[in-house]
Design a protein around this motif. Structure first.
Motif, mmCIF file in Angstrom:
data_model
loop_
_atom_site.group_PDB
_atom_site.id
_atom_site.type_symbol
_atom_site.label_atom_id
_atom_site.label_comp_id
_atom_site.label_asym_id
_atom_site.label_seq_id
_atom_site.Cartn_x
_atom_site.Cartn_y
_atom_site.Cartn_z
ATOM 1 N N ASN A 103 90.924 100.067 23.736
ATOM 2 C CA ASN A 103 91.455 99.607 23.249
ATOM 3 C C ASN A 103 91.760 98.970 24.602
ATOM 4 O OD1 ASN A 103 91.952 101.268 20.736
ATOM 5 N ND2 ASN A 103 92.454 102.812 22.352
ATOM 6 N N ALA A 104 91.123 97.574 25.235
ATOM 7 C CA ALA A 104 91.195 96.737 25.741
ATOM 8 C C ALA A 104 91.172 95.561 25.237
ATOM 9 C CB ALA A 104 90.384 96.420 27.094
ATOM 10 N N VAL A 105 91.810 94.343 25.893
ATOM 11 C CA VAL A 105 92.692 93.354 25.020
ATOM 12 C C VAL A 105 91.482 91.943 25.766
ATOM 13 C CG1 VAL A 105 94.537 92.010 24.269
ATOM 14 C CG2 VAL A 105 95.146 94.152 24.190
ATOM 15 N N LEU A 106 91.238 91.662 24.846
ATOM 16 C CA LEU A 106 90.882 90.509 25.663
ATOM 17 C C LEU A 106 91.620 88.796 24.216
ATOM 18 C CD1 LEU A 106 88.386 92.439 26.579
ATOM 19 C CD2 LEU A 106 87.265 90.550 26.053
ATOM 20 N N ASP A 107 91.602 88.181 25.336
ATOM 21 C CA ASP A 107 93.156 86.804 25.108
ATOM 22 C C ASP A 107 91.576 85.662 25.763
ATOM 23 O OD1 ASP A 107 94.336 84.854 24.322
ATOM 24 O OD2 ASP A 107 95.948 86.060 25.654
ATOM 25 N N TRP A 108 91.062 85.625 24.570
ATOM 26 C CA TRP A 108 89.901 84.662 24.465
ATOM 27 C C TRP A 108 90.644 83.111 24.463
ATOM 28 C CZ3 TRP A 108 84.831 87.119 23.686
ATOM 29 C CH2 TRP A 108 83.464 86.381 23.317
ATOM 30 N N TRP A 109 89.979 82.247 24.833
ATOM 31 C CA TRP A 109 89.802 80.716 24.769
ATOM 32 C C TRP A 109 88.494 80.258 25.135
ATOM 33 C CZ3 TRP A 109 92.597 82.768 28.283
ATOM 34 C CH2 TRP A 109 92.926 82.043 29.301
ATOM 35 N N GLN A 110 88.108 78.769 24.635
ATOM 36 C CA GLN A 110 86.357 78.360 25.103
ATOM 37 C C GLN A 110 87.232 77.389 24.454
ATOM 38 O OE1 GLN A 110 83.756 80.722 22.706
ATOM 39 N NE2 GLN A 110 83.711 79.212 22.400
ATOM 40 N N ALA A 111 86.110 75.938 24.824
ATOM 41 C CA ALA A 111 85.740 74.363 24.332
ATOM 42 C C ALA A 111 84.591 75.017 23.026
ATOM 43 C CB ALA A 111 85.128 74.031 25.436
ATOM 44 N N PRO A 149 81.568 62.376 35.019
ATOM 45 C CA PRO A 149 81.355 62.667 37.408
ATOM 46 C C PRO A 149 82.118 62.108 37.736
ATOM 47 C CG PRO A 149 79.911 61.327 35.477
ATOM 48 C CD PRO A 149 81.218 61.870 34.587
ATOM 49 N N VAL A 150 83.050 61.505 37.847
ATOM 50 C CA VAL A 150 84.534 61.119 38.813
ATOM 51 C C VAL A 150 84.942 62.416 39.267
ATOM 52 C CG1 VAL A 150 86.025 59.577 38.791
ATOM 53 C CG2 VAL A 150 83.726 58.574 37.768
ATOM 54 N N LEU A 151 85.888 63.538 37.772
ATOM 55 C CA LEU A 151 86.471 64.021 38.347
ATOM 56 C C LEU A 151 86.082 65.591 38.046
ATOM 57 C CD1 LEU A 151 89.159 62.636 34.574
ATOM 58 C CD2 LEU A 151 89.594 62.851 37.720
ATOM 59 N N GLY A 152 85.080 65.596 37.606
ATOM 60 C CA GLY A 152 84.202 66.635 38.071
ATOM 61 C C GLY A 152 83.567 66.991 36.977
ATOM 62 N N ARG A 153 82.368 67.921 36.763
ATOM 63 C CA ARG A 153 81.539 68.586 35.230
ATOM 64 C C ARG A 153 82.250 70.080 35.661
ATOM 65 N NH1 ARG A 153 80.359 66.206 31.106
ATOM 66 N NH2 ARG A 153 79.060 67.720 30.804
ATOM 67 N N ARG A 154 82.186 71.011 34.926
ATOM 68 C CA ARG A 154 82.301 72.546 34.275
ATOM 69 C C ARG A 154 80.979 72.941 33.448
ATOM 70 N NH1 ARG A 154 86.736 75.907 34.725
ATOM 71 N NH2 ARG A 154 84.813 76.718 35.518
ATOM 72 N N ALA A 155 80.698 74.108 34.033
ATOM 73 C CA ALA A 155 79.315 74.462 33.669
ATOM 74 C C ALA A 155 80.062 75.012 32.420
ATOM 75 C CB ALA A 155 78.922 75.723 34.354
ATOM 76 N N GLY A 156 79.885 75.641 30.926
ATOM 77 C CA GLY A 156 80.148 76.211 29.744
ATOM 78 C C GLY A 156 80.295 77.704 30.209
ATOM 79 N N HIS A 157 81.530 78.206 29.229
ATOM 80 C CA HIS A 157 82.092 79.239 30.163
ATOM 81 C C HIS A 157 83.307 79.728 29.441
ATOM 82 C CE1 HIS A 157 84.934 76.174 31.774
ATOM 83 N NE2 HIS A 157 86.197 76.572 30.871
ATOM 84 N N ILE A 158 83.326 81.362 29.094
ATOM 85 C CA ILE A 158 84.729 81.215 28.111
ATOM 86 C C ILE A 158 85.758 81.710 28.635
ATOM 87 C CG2 ILE A 158 85.731 83.207 26.736
ATOM 88 C CD1 ILE A 158 82.082 83.353 25.779
ATOM 89 N N HIS A 159 87.007 82.206 28.391
ATOM 90 C CA HIS A 159 88.640 82.180 29.399
ATOM 91 C C HIS A 159 88.797 83.502 28.933
ATOM 92 C CE1 HIS A 159 88.937 78.113 31.417
ATOM 93 N NE2 HIS A 159 88.605 77.982 30.206
#
Length: 264
Positions: A103-111, A149-159
Protein backbone atom coordinates in the motif's frame (compact mmCIF):
# COMPACT_ATOMS: atom_id res chain seq x y z
CA UNK A 1 -11.87 15.33 -7.12
CA UNK A 2 -9.27 12.80 -8.28
CA UNK A 3 -10.36 10.67 -11.18
CA UNK A 4 -9.86 6.92 -10.95
CA UNK A 5 -8.96 5.07 -14.14
CA UNK A 6 -11.21 2.15 -15.02
CA UNK A 7 -10.79 -0.82 -17.31
CA UNK A 8 -13.15 0.89 -19.75
CA UNK A 9 -11.27 4.20 -19.76
CA UNK A 10 -7.49 4.11 -19.49
CA UNK A 11 -5.71 7.38 -18.60
CA UNK A 12 -8.37 9.72 -20.01
CA UNK A 13 -7.40 13.21 -21.15
CA UNK A 14 -8.60 15.39 -18.27
CA UNK A 15 -7.68 19.04 -17.90
CA UNK A 16 -5.73 20.56 -15.01
CA UNK A 17 -7.36 23.65 -13.50
CA UNK A 18 -5.52 26.95 -13.88
CA UNK A 19 -5.47 27.51 -10.09
CA UNK A 20 -3.90 24.07 -9.56
CA UNK A 21 -1.23 24.91 -12.11
CA UNK A 22 -0.47 28.30 -10.58
CA UNK A 23 -0.17 26.90 -7.05
CA UNK A 24 1.98 24.02 -8.34
CA UNK A 25 4.33 26.37 -10.22
CA UNK A 26 4.71 28.56 -7.10
CA UNK A 27 5.44 25.48 -5.01
CA UNK A 28 8.02 24.26 -7.55
CA UNK A 29 9.81 27.62 -7.39
CA UNK A 30 10.26 27.12 -3.65
CA UNK A 31 11.35 23.49 -4.09
CA UNK A 32 13.93 24.42 -6.73
CA UNK A 33 15.28 27.31 -4.63
CA UNK A 34 15.38 25.64 -1.23
CA UNK A 35 14.92 21.85 -1.29
CA UNK A 36 16.75 21.15 -4.56
CA UNK A 37 19.43 23.73 -3.84
CA UNK A 38 22.90 22.13 -4.24
CA UNK A 39 23.78 23.39 -0.75
CA UNK A 40 21.13 21.16 0.86
CA UNK A 41 22.84 18.16 -0.73
CA UNK A 42 26.34 19.26 0.24
CA UNK A 43 25.25 19.81 3.85
CA UNK A 44 23.56 16.41 4.02
CA UNK A 45 19.95 17.57 4.37
CA UNK A 46 19.16 15.68 1.17
CA UNK A 47 20.60 12.39 -0.03
CA UNK A 48 20.40 10.42 3.22
CA UNK A 49 18.52 7.76 1.24
CA UNK A 50 20.73 6.53 -1.61
CA UNK A 51 17.69 6.68 -3.92
CA UNK A 52 16.96 10.36 -3.18
CA UNK A 53 16.90 12.67 -6.17
CA UNK A 54 15.81 16.19 -7.07
CA UNK A 55 12.11 16.84 -7.62
CA UNK A 56 12.54 19.27 -10.51
CA UNK A 57 10.15 22.02 -11.67
CA UNK A 58 7.39 20.01 -13.37
CA UNK A 59 5.34 18.56 -10.50
CA UNK A 60 1.58 19.22 -10.46
CA UNK A 61 -0.34 18.82 -7.21
CA UNK A 62 -3.34 16.50 -7.01
CA UNK A 63 -2.63 13.93 -9.75
CA UNK A 64 -5.46 11.41 -10.30
CA UNK A 65 -5.41 7.77 -9.27
CA UNK A 66 -4.56 5.53 -12.23
CA UNK A 67 -5.22 2.19 -10.55
CA UNK A 68 -7.10 -0.38 -12.66
CA UNK A 69 -6.47 -3.37 -10.38
CA UNK A 70 -4.55 -4.29 -7.25
CA UNK A 71 -1.02 -2.96 -7.76
CA UNK A 72 -1.67 -2.19 -11.43
CA UNK A 73 -2.06 1.15 -13.18
CA UNK A 74 -2.05 2.72 -16.63
CA UNK A 75 -0.39 6.11 -17.11
CA UNK A 76 -0.63 6.46 -20.89
CA UNK A 77 -3.78 6.70 -22.98
CA UNK A 78 -4.33 4.40 -25.96
CA UNK A 79 -3.17 7.02 -28.46
CA UNK A 80 0.14 7.53 -26.63
CA UNK A 81 0.65 3.79 -26.31
CA UNK A 82 0.07 3.39 -30.04
CA UNK A 83 2.38 6.30 -30.87
CA UNK A 84 5.33 5.58 -28.59
CA UNK A 85 4.93 1.87 -27.82
CA UNK A 86 3.75 0.31 -24.53
CA UNK A 87 6.46 0.07 -21.87
CA UNK A 88 5.73 -1.96 -18.73
CA UNK A 89 7.42 -0.84 -15.52
CA UNK A 90 7.50 -3.15 -12.49
CA UNK A 91 8.58 -1.28 -9.37
CA UNK A 92 9.00 -2.82 -5.91
CA UNK A 93 8.95 -0.73 -2.74
CA UNK A 94 10.84 -2.17 0.23
CA UNK A 95 12.11 -1.12 3.63
CA UNK A 96 15.75 -1.00 4.70
CA UNK A 97 15.65 -4.72 5.61
CA UNK A 98 14.39 -5.66 2.15
CA UNK A 99 10.84 -6.38 3.29
CA UNK A 100 8.05 -5.28 0.93
CA UNK A 101 5.94 -2.25 1.83
CA UNK A 102 2.32 -2.90 0.86
CA UNK A 103 0.00 0.00 0.00
CA UNK A 104 2.86 2.41 -0.68
CA UNK A 105 1.76 5.27 -2.91
CA UNK A 106 3.76 6.25 -6.00
CA UNK A 107 2.99 9.76 -7.22
CA UNK A 108 4.34 9.52 -10.78
CA UNK A 109 5.02 12.06 -13.53
CA UNK A 110 7.15 11.86 -16.67
CA UNK A 111 7.79 13.13 -20.19
CA UNK A 112 6.69 11.21 -23.27
CA UNK A 113 9.24 9.44 -25.48
CA UNK A 114 9.96 12.70 -27.32
CA UNK A 115 10.80 14.51 -24.09
CA UNK A 116 7.54 16.47 -23.77
CA UNK A 117 5.84 17.18 -20.44
CA UNK A 118 2.16 18.09 -20.25
CA UNK A 119 0.75 20.73 -17.91
CA UNK A 120 -2.74 21.55 -19.19
CA UNK A 121 -3.85 17.90 -18.81
CA UNK A 122 -2.95 15.00 -16.51
CA UNK A 123 -1.20 13.21 -19.38
CA UNK A 124 1.49 10.83 -18.05
CA UNK A 125 0.76 11.82 -14.45
CA UNK A 126 -0.95 9.83 -11.74
CA UNK A 127 -0.87 7.79 -8.55
CA UNK A 128 -0.61 4.02 -8.05
CA UNK A 129 -0.66 1.98 -4.85
CA UNK A 130 1.51 -1.11 -4.41
CA UNK A 131 -0.04 -4.53 -3.78
CA UNK A 132 0.49 -6.77 -0.73
CA UNK A 133 3.98 -7.63 -2.04
CA UNK A 134 5.00 -3.98 -2.37
CA UNK A 135 4.84 -4.26 -6.16
CA UNK A 136 3.38 -1.88 -8.73
CA UNK A 137 3.00 -2.67 -12.41
CA UNK A 138 2.61 0.50 -14.44
CA UNK A 139 1.89 0.62 -18.16
CA UNK A 140 3.31 3.76 -19.71
CA UNK A 141 5.80 4.84 -22.39
CA UNK A 142 9.56 5.33 -22.28
CA UNK A 143 10.46 8.75 -20.86
CA UNK A 144 12.56 10.59 -23.42
CA UNK A 145 15.64 12.77 -22.98
CA UNK A 146 15.03 16.50 -23.17
CA UNK A 147 16.75 19.88 -22.85
CA UNK A 148 19.18 21.79 -25.03
CA UNK A 149 22.95 22.08 -25.52
CA UNK A 150 22.81 25.59 -24.03
CA UNK A 151 20.66 24.97 -20.94
CA UNK A 152 21.73 21.37 -20.49
CA UNK A 153 20.28 17.94 -21.22
CA UNK A 154 18.36 15.57 -19.00
CA UNK A 155 18.54 11.80 -19.34
CA UNK A 156 15.08 10.21 -19.69
CA UNK A 157 13.54 9.55 -16.30
CA UNK A 158 10.40 9.02 -14.27
CA UNK A 159 9.73 11.31 -11.31
CA UNK A 160 8.34 9.71 -8.16
CA UNK A 161 7.27 10.77 -4.72
CA UNK A 162 6.99 7.52 -2.77
CA UNK A 163 5.15 7.39 0.55
CA UNK A 164 4.05 4.76 3.05
CA UNK A 165 0.30 4.96 3.62
CA UNK A 166 0.77 3.96 7.28
CA UNK A 167 3.44 6.60 7.90
CA UNK A 168 6.01 4.11 9.20
CA UNK A 169 8.61 5.21 6.65
CA UNK A 170 9.85 8.54 5.37
CA UNK A 171 8.49 9.72 2.05
CA UNK A 172 11.10 9.87 -0.67
CA UNK A 173 11.45 11.99 -3.79
CA UNK A 174 13.37 10.17 -6.49
CA UNK A 175 13.84 9.65 -10.21
CA UNK A 176 14.06 6.39 -12.14
CA UNK A 177 16.24 6.63 -15.26
CA UNK A 178 15.82 4.71 -18.49
CA UNK A 179 19.12 4.56 -20.37
CA UNK A 180 19.91 3.13 -23.82
CA UNK A 181 21.39 -0.36 -23.57
CA UNK A 182 21.12 -0.03 -19.76
CA UNK A 183 24.30 2.06 -19.76
CA UNK A 184 24.34 4.35 -16.73
CA UNK A 185 27.06 6.46 -18.40
CA UNK A 186 24.15 8.08 -20.23
CA UNK A 187 23.42 9.89 -16.96
CA UNK A 188 26.88 11.45 -16.55
CA UNK A 189 26.09 14.51 -18.66
CA UNK A 190 22.74 15.10 -16.94
CA UNK A 191 22.36 18.77 -15.99
CA UNK A 192 20.79 17.74 -12.66
CA UNK A 193 24.26 16.62 -11.57
CA UNK A 194 24.88 20.26 -10.65
CA UNK A 195 22.81 19.63 -7.51
CA UNK A 196 23.94 16.15 -6.55
CA UNK A 197 26.29 13.47 -7.77
CA UNK A 198 25.14 11.26 -10.62
CA UNK A 199 22.76 8.56 -9.36
CA UNK A 200 23.61 5.35 -11.28
CA UNK A 201 21.71 3.34 -8.66
CA UNK A 202 18.53 5.03 -9.85
CA UNK A 203 18.74 3.46 -13.31
CA UNK A 204 15.91 1.09 -14.20
CA UNK A 205 17.03 -2.31 -15.48
CA UNK A 206 15.19 -2.68 -18.78
CA UNK A 207 14.67 -5.48 -21.28
CA UNK A 208 13.36 -5.32 -24.81
CA UNK A 209 10.90 -7.70 -26.43
CA UNK A 210 12.05 -7.91 -30.06
CA UNK A 211 8.96 -9.85 -31.16
CA UNK A 212 6.90 -6.72 -30.45
CA UNK A 213 9.34 -4.42 -32.25
CA UNK A 214 9.73 -5.92 -35.71
CA UNK A 215 12.33 -8.41 -34.51
CA UNK A 216 14.69 -5.64 -33.36
CA UNK A 217 15.86 -4.84 -29.85
CA UNK A 218 14.13 -1.71 -28.62
CA UNK A 219 16.58 1.10 -27.79
CA UNK A 220 19.43 -1.41 -27.84
CA UNK A 221 18.15 -2.93 -24.59
CA UNK A 222 19.02 -6.58 -23.85
CA UNK A 223 16.32 -9.09 -24.67
CA UNK A 224 14.02 -10.26 -21.88
CA UNK A 225 15.52 -13.59 -20.66
CA UNK A 226 13.59 -16.58 -21.98
CA UNK A 227 13.70 -18.22 -18.55
CA UNK A 228 11.78 -15.34 -16.95
CA UNK A 229 8.43 -17.06 -17.38
CA UNK A 230 6.72 -15.01 -14.67
CA UNK A 231 7.44 -11.78 -16.51
CA UNK A 232 6.42 -13.35 -19.81
CA UNK A 233 3.04 -14.18 -18.28
CA UNK A 234 2.64 -10.62 -17.02
CA UNK A 235 3.41 -9.28 -20.47
CA UNK A 236 0.97 -11.72 -22.07
CA UNK A 237 -1.80 -10.60 -19.70
CA UNK A 238 -1.16 -6.92 -20.35
CA UNK A 239 -1.02 -7.48 -24.12
CA UNK A 240 -4.50 -9.02 -24.00
CA UNK A 241 -5.78 -5.92 -22.22
CA UNK A 242 -4.05 -3.66 -24.73
CA UNK A 243 -6.02 -5.24 -27.55
CA UNK A 244 -9.26 -4.78 -25.60
CA UNK A 245 -8.51 -1.06 -25.39
CA UNK A 246 -7.79 -0.53 -29.06
CA UNK A 247 -4.00 -0.50 -28.77
CA UNK A 248 -2.55 -2.25 -31.81
CA UNK A 249 0.93 -2.68 -30.35
CA UNK A 250 2.25 -5.19 -27.83
CA UNK A 251 4.60 -4.30 -24.98
CA UNK A 252 7.98 -3.47 -26.49
CA UNK A 253 10.01 -3.42 -23.27
CA UNK A 254 9.84 -3.91 -19.51
CA UNK A 255 11.68 -2.10 -16.75
CA UNK A 256 12.45 -3.47 -13.27
CA UNK A 257 13.38 -1.25 -10.35
CA UNK A 258 13.55 -1.39 -6.55
CA UNK A 259 12.84 1.54 -4.28
CA UNK A 260 13.76 1.57 -0.58
CA UNK A 261 12.18 3.76 2.07
CA UNK A 262 13.93 4.70 5.30
CA UNK A 263 12.25 4.24 8.66
CA UNK A 264 10.45 7.31 9.98
Amino acid sequence: MSQVATVADWAPHVGVGILTRLVSFARSAVIMTVVDNPLTWKLGFRGTNEKDDVEGPFYILGAPKRQIDDGKAVLASADYLNKHGPFLFVFEVKDEKGEPIPNAVLDWWQADSEGNYYFATWTLRGKVTTDANGRAEVLSVRPGDYGSPVLGRRAGHIHLIVSDAKGRHRSMTTQAYVCPANKSEHMLADVANYARKSRPGNMVTCYSIPAANGGEKYWDLPELPAEDSAMAERVKSWNAQLKEHGVNRDIIAVGLHELKLSKA
